[in-house]
Design a protein around this motif. Structure first.
Motif, PDB file in Angstrom:
ATOM      1  N   CYS A 128     -14.346 -70.878 -59.406  1.00  0.00           N
ATOM      2  CA  CYS A 128     -13.553 -71.125 -60.603  1.00  0.00           C
ATOM      3  C   CYS A 128     -14.152 -70.355 -61.783  1.00  0.00           C
ATOM      4  CB  CYS A 128     -13.520 -72.617 -60.897  1.00  0.00           C
ATOM      5  SG  CYS A 128     -12.743 -73.004 -62.459  1.00  0.00           S
ATOM      6  N   ILE A 129     -13.250 -69.721 -62.561  1.00  0.00           N
ATOM      7  CA  ILE A 129     -13.753 -68.943 -63.698  1.00  0.00           C
ATOM      8  C   ILE A 129     -14.347 -69.830 -64.789  1.00  0.00           C
ATOM      9  CG2 ILE A 129     -12.306 -66.885 -63.379  1.00  0.00           C
ATOM     10  CD1 ILE A 129     -10.297 -68.161 -65.328  1.00  0.00           C
ATOM     11  N   ASN A 130     -13.994 -71.099 -64.755  1.00  0.00           N
ATOM     12  CA  ASN A 130     -14.524 -72.011 -65.786  1.00  0.00           C
ATOM     13  C   ASN A 130     -15.715 -72.836 -65.296  1.00  0.00           C
ATOM     14  OD1 ASN A 130     -14.550 -73.492 -68.289  1.00  0.00           O
ATOM     15  ND2 ASN A 130     -13.520 -75.164 -67.182  1.00  0.00           N
ATOM     16  N   CYS A 131     -15.565 -73.527 -64.113  1.00  0.00           N
ATOM     17  CA  CYS A 131     -16.610 -74.469 -63.686  1.00  0.00           C
ATOM     18  C   CYS A 131     -17.401 -73.995 -62.473  1.00  0.00           C
ATOM     19  CB  CYS A 131     -15.996 -75.842 -63.413  1.00  0.00           C
ATOM     20  SG  CYS A 131     -14.931 -75.870 -61.972  1.00  0.00           S
ATOM     21  N   ASP A 132     -17.039 -72.841 -61.925  1.00  0.00           N
ATOM     22  CA  ASP A 132     -17.786 -72.253 -60.813  1.00  0.00           C
ATOM     23  C   ASP A 132     -17.663 -73.010 -59.482  1.00  0.00           C
ATOM     24  OD1 ASP A 132     -18.624 -69.951 -61.907  1.00  0.00           O
ATOM     25  OD2 ASP A 132     -20.643 -70.653 -62.464  1.00  0.00           O
ATOM     26  N   LYS A 133     -16.773 -74.004 -59.401  1.00  0.00           N
ATOM     27  CA  LYS A 133     -16.594 -74.715 -58.124  1.00  0.00           C
ATOM     28  C   LYS A 133     -15.888 -73.789 -57.130  1.00  0.00           C
ATOM     29  CE  LYS A 133     -17.770 -79.233 -58.729  1.00  0.00           C
ATOM     30  NZ  LYS A 133     -17.311 -79.984 -59.888  1.00  0.00           N
ATOM     31  N   PRO A 134     -16.161 -73.937 -55.825  1.00  0.00           N
ATOM     32  CA  PRO A 134     -15.489 -73.082 -54.840  1.00  0.00           C
ATOM     33  C   PRO A 134     -14.017 -73.462 -54.681  1.00  0.00           C
ATOM     34  CG  PRO A 134     -16.893 -74.674 -53.761  1.00  0.00           C
ATOM     35  CD  PRO A 134     -17.118 -74.851 -55.230  1.00  0.00           C
ATOM     36  N   LEU A 135     -13.134 -72.486 -54.751  1.00  0.00           N
ATOM     37  CA  LEU A 135     -11.690 -72.735 -54.638  1.00  0.00           C
ATOM     38  C   LEU A 135     -11.134 -71.946 -53.462  1.00  0.00           C
ATOM     39  CD1 LEU A 135     -10.663 -72.247 -58.390  1.00  0.00           C
ATOM     40  CD2 LEU A 135     -11.490 -74.324 -57.292  1.00  0.00           C
ATOM     41  N   GLN A 136     -10.101 -72.516 -52.820  1.00  0.00           N
ATOM     42  CA  GLN A 136      -9.412 -71.776 -51.760  1.00  0.00           C
ATOM     43  C   GLN A 136      -8.837 -70.498 -52.364  1.00  0.00           C
ATOM     44  OE1 GLN A 136      -9.235 -72.766 -48.626  1.00  0.00           O
ATOM     45  NE2 GLN A 136      -9.456 -74.984 -48.589  1.00  0.00           N
ATOM     46  N   LEU A 137      -8.736 -69.467 -51.534  1.00  0.00           N
ATOM     47  CA  LEU A 137      -8.305 -68.159 -52.047  1.00  0.00           C
ATOM     48  C   LEU A 137      -6.901 -68.209 -52.658  1.00  0.00           C
ATOM     49  CD1 LEU A 137      -9.712 -65.875 -49.207  1.00  0.00           C
ATOM     50  CD2 LEU A 137     -10.578 -66.098 -51.543  1.00  0.00           C
ATOM     51  N   ASP A 138      -6.023 -69.106 -52.137  1.00  0.00           N
ATOM     52  CA  ASP A 138      -4.640 -69.112 -52.635  1.00  0.00           C
ATOM     53  C   ASP A 138      -4.372 -70.186 -53.695  1.00  0.00           C
ATOM     54  OD1 ASP A 138      -5.036 -71.117 -50.843  1.00  0.00           O
ATOM     55  OD2 ASP A 138      -3.218 -70.771 -49.667  1.00  0.00           O
ATOM     56  N   TRP A 139      -5.401 -70.835 -54.173  1.00  0.00           N
ATOM     57  CA  TRP A 139      -5.173 -71.838 -55.215  1.00  0.00           C
ATOM     58  C   TRP A 139      -4.948 -71.154 -56.563  1.00  0.00           C
ATOM     59  CZ3 TRP A 139      -9.450 -76.085 -54.132  1.00  0.00           C
ATOM     60  CH2 TRP A 139      -9.096 -76.777 -52.964  1.00  0.00           C
ATOM     61  N   LYS A 140      -3.916 -71.644 -57.283  1.00  0.00           N
ATOM     62  CA  LYS A 140      -3.560 -71.007 -58.556  1.00  0.00           C
ATOM     63  C   LYS A 140      -4.281 -71.667 -59.728  1.00  0.00           C
ATOM     64  CE  LYS A 140      -0.206 -68.445 -56.725  1.00  0.00           C
ATOM     65  NZ  LYS A 140      -0.933 -68.191 -55.451  1.00  0.00           N
ATOM     66  N   VAL A 141      -4.702 -72.915 -59.501  1.00  0.00           N
ATOM     67  CA  VAL A 141      -5.366 -73.637 -60.575  1.00  0.00           C
ATOM     68  C   VAL A 141      -6.559 -74.393 -59.995  1.00  0.00           C
ATOM     69  CG1 VAL A 141      -3.839 -75.638 -60.334  1.00  0.00           C
ATOM     70  CG2 VAL A 141      -4.948 -75.250 -62.524  1.00  0.00           C
ATOM     71  N   CYS A 142      -7.604 -74.551 -60.759  1.00  0.00           N
ATOM     72  CA  CYS A 142      -8.786 -75.260 -60.283  1.00  0.00           C
ATOM     73  C   CYS A 142      -8.522 -76.775 -60.307  1.00  0.00           C
ATOM     74  CB  CYS A 142      -9.991 -74.916 -61.168  1.00  0.00           C
ATOM     75  SG  CYS A 142     -11.418 -75.956 -60.803  1.00  0.00           S
ATOM     76  N   PRO A 143      -8.639 -77.459 -59.168  1.00  0.00           N
ATOM     77  CA  PRO A 143      -8.368 -78.903 -59.152  1.00  0.00           C
ATOM     78  C   PRO A 143      -9.463 -79.731 -59.843  1.00  0.00           C
ATOM     79  CG  PRO A 143      -9.073 -78.188 -57.012  1.00  0.00           C
ATOM     80  CD  PRO A 143      -8.985 -76.952 -57.854  1.00  0.00           C
ATOM     81  N   TYR A 144     -10.595 -79.096 -60.106  1.00  0.00           N
ATOM     82  CA  TYR A 144     -11.688 -79.852 -60.714  1.00  0.00           C
ATOM     83  C   TYR A 144     -11.601 -79.842 -62.254  1.00  0.00           C
ATOM     84  CZ  TYR A 144     -13.474 -79.154 -56.019  1.00  0.00           C
ATOM     85  OH  TYR A 144     -13.606 -79.121 -54.672  1.00  0.00           O
ATOM     86  N   CYS A 145     -11.228 -78.653 -62.838  1.00  0.00           N
ATOM     87  CA  CYS A 145     -11.209 -78.571 -64.297  1.00  0.00           C
ATOM     88  C   CYS A 145      -9.832 -78.154 -64.838  1.00  0.00           C
ATOM     89  CB  CYS A 145     -12.285 -77.614 -64.793  1.00  0.00           C
ATOM     90  SG  CYS A 145     -11.921 -75.897 -64.382  1.00  0.00           S
ATOM     91  N   LYS A 146      -8.846 -77.993 -63.983  1.00  0.00           N
ATOM     92  CA  LYS A 146      -7.458 -77.688 -64.364  1.00  0.00           C
ATOM     93  C   LYS A 146      -7.298 -76.299 -65.006  1.00  0.00           C
ATOM     94  CE  LYS A 146      -6.828 -81.963 -66.353  1.00  0.00           C
ATOM     95  NZ  LYS A 146      -6.095 -82.951 -67.124  1.00  0.00           N
ATOM     96  N   THR A 147      -8.305 -75.441 -64.848  1.00  0.00           N
ATOM     97  CA  THR A 147      -8.184 -74.097 -65.424  1.00  0.00           C
ATOM     98  C   THR A 147      -7.332 -73.218 -64.514  1.00  0.00           C
ATOM     99  OG1 THR A 147     -10.396 -74.368 -66.305  1.00  0.00           O
ATOM    100  CG2 THR A 147      -9.497 -72.134 -66.306  1.00  0.00           C
ATOM    101  N   THR A 148      -6.351 -72.542 -65.090  1.00  0.00           N
ATOM    102  CA  THR A 148      -5.539 -71.611 -64.302  1.00  0.00           C
ATOM    103  C   THR A 148      -6.375 -70.386 -63.966  1.00  0.00           C
ATOM    104  OG1 THR A 148      -3.592 -72.370 -65.502  1.00  0.00           O
ATOM    105  CG2 THR A 148      -3.386 -70.302 -64.291  1.00  0.00           C
ATOM    106  N   GLN A 149      -6.286 -69.955 -62.708  1.00  0.00           N
ATOM    107  CA  GLN A 149      -7.125 -68.833 -62.278  1.00  0.00           C
ATOM    108  C   GLN A 149      -6.401 -67.507 -62.517  1.00  0.00           C
ATOM    109  OE1 GLN A 149     -10.365 -69.620 -61.000  1.00  0.00           O
ATOM    110  NE2 GLN A 149      -9.657 -71.527 -61.934  1.00  0.00           N
TER     111      GLN A 149
END
Ligand SMILES: [Zn+2]
Ligand SMILES: [Zn+2]
Length: 149
Positions: A128-149
């Motif tokens: 995640c560009i905001n919280c650095d949590k690992p995200l699936q490659l096709d996720w459009k938004v981070c489920p942890y901090c709601k930041t759009t990727q």
């Protein structure tokens, strides 16, 4: 006391009715032990999931010999122990499967939070560009901090 009198005394001694009771008591006790052998075998065979009725009859007919035969031939484990161990193995398997994923490129085990496969360098996750949590490659938004990727 002559010999005849002496022998008579011995005969009198064994004529005592207490011998009858004693022998009956011993026979009763032996039958009790014998029946408890049969019961024990039945219960033990049932716990080991082997033919309980069959072994109970064998011990009933052959007595000690049957019991020795059963002790030699019975399965070594209680069925509950076997089931418990299988359950434990399945639980461990599940735990491993949850923690470990496989790299889609090389098939080697990789952790869920790996961003890249350490074996073949395939990209597995975005961070995640905001919280650095690992995200699936096709996720459009981070489920942890709601930041759009
Ligand atoms: Zn790989
Ligand atoms: Zn985030």
């Amino acid at each position: 006391m002559d010999l005849f009198e002496y022998l008579n005394n011995i005969v009198d001694f064994f004529k005592n009715p207490i011998w009858g009771y004693l022998i009956r008591g011993i026979i009763f006790l032996l039958i009790l032990i014998w029946l408890s052998f049969v019961y024990w075998t039945y219960r033990d065979a049932k716990l080991r999931n082997t033919s309980a009725i069959f072994w109970a009859i064998v011990v009933f007919v052959l007595n000690y010999l049957g019991l020795i035969l059963y002790l030699i031939l019975r399965p070594p484990e209680y069925i509950d122990d076997v089931l418990e161990r299988e359950l434990e193995i399945r639980r461990m398997d599940q735990l491993l499967n949850e923690k470990v994923e496989r790299c889609p490129a090389c098939g080697k085990p990789v952790s869920k939070d790996f961003l890249i496969c350490p074996y073949c360098r395939k990209k597995l996750k975005n961070s995640c560009i905001n919280c650095d949590k690992p995200l699936q490659l096709d996720w459009k938004v981070c489920p942890y901090c709601k930041t759009t990727q």
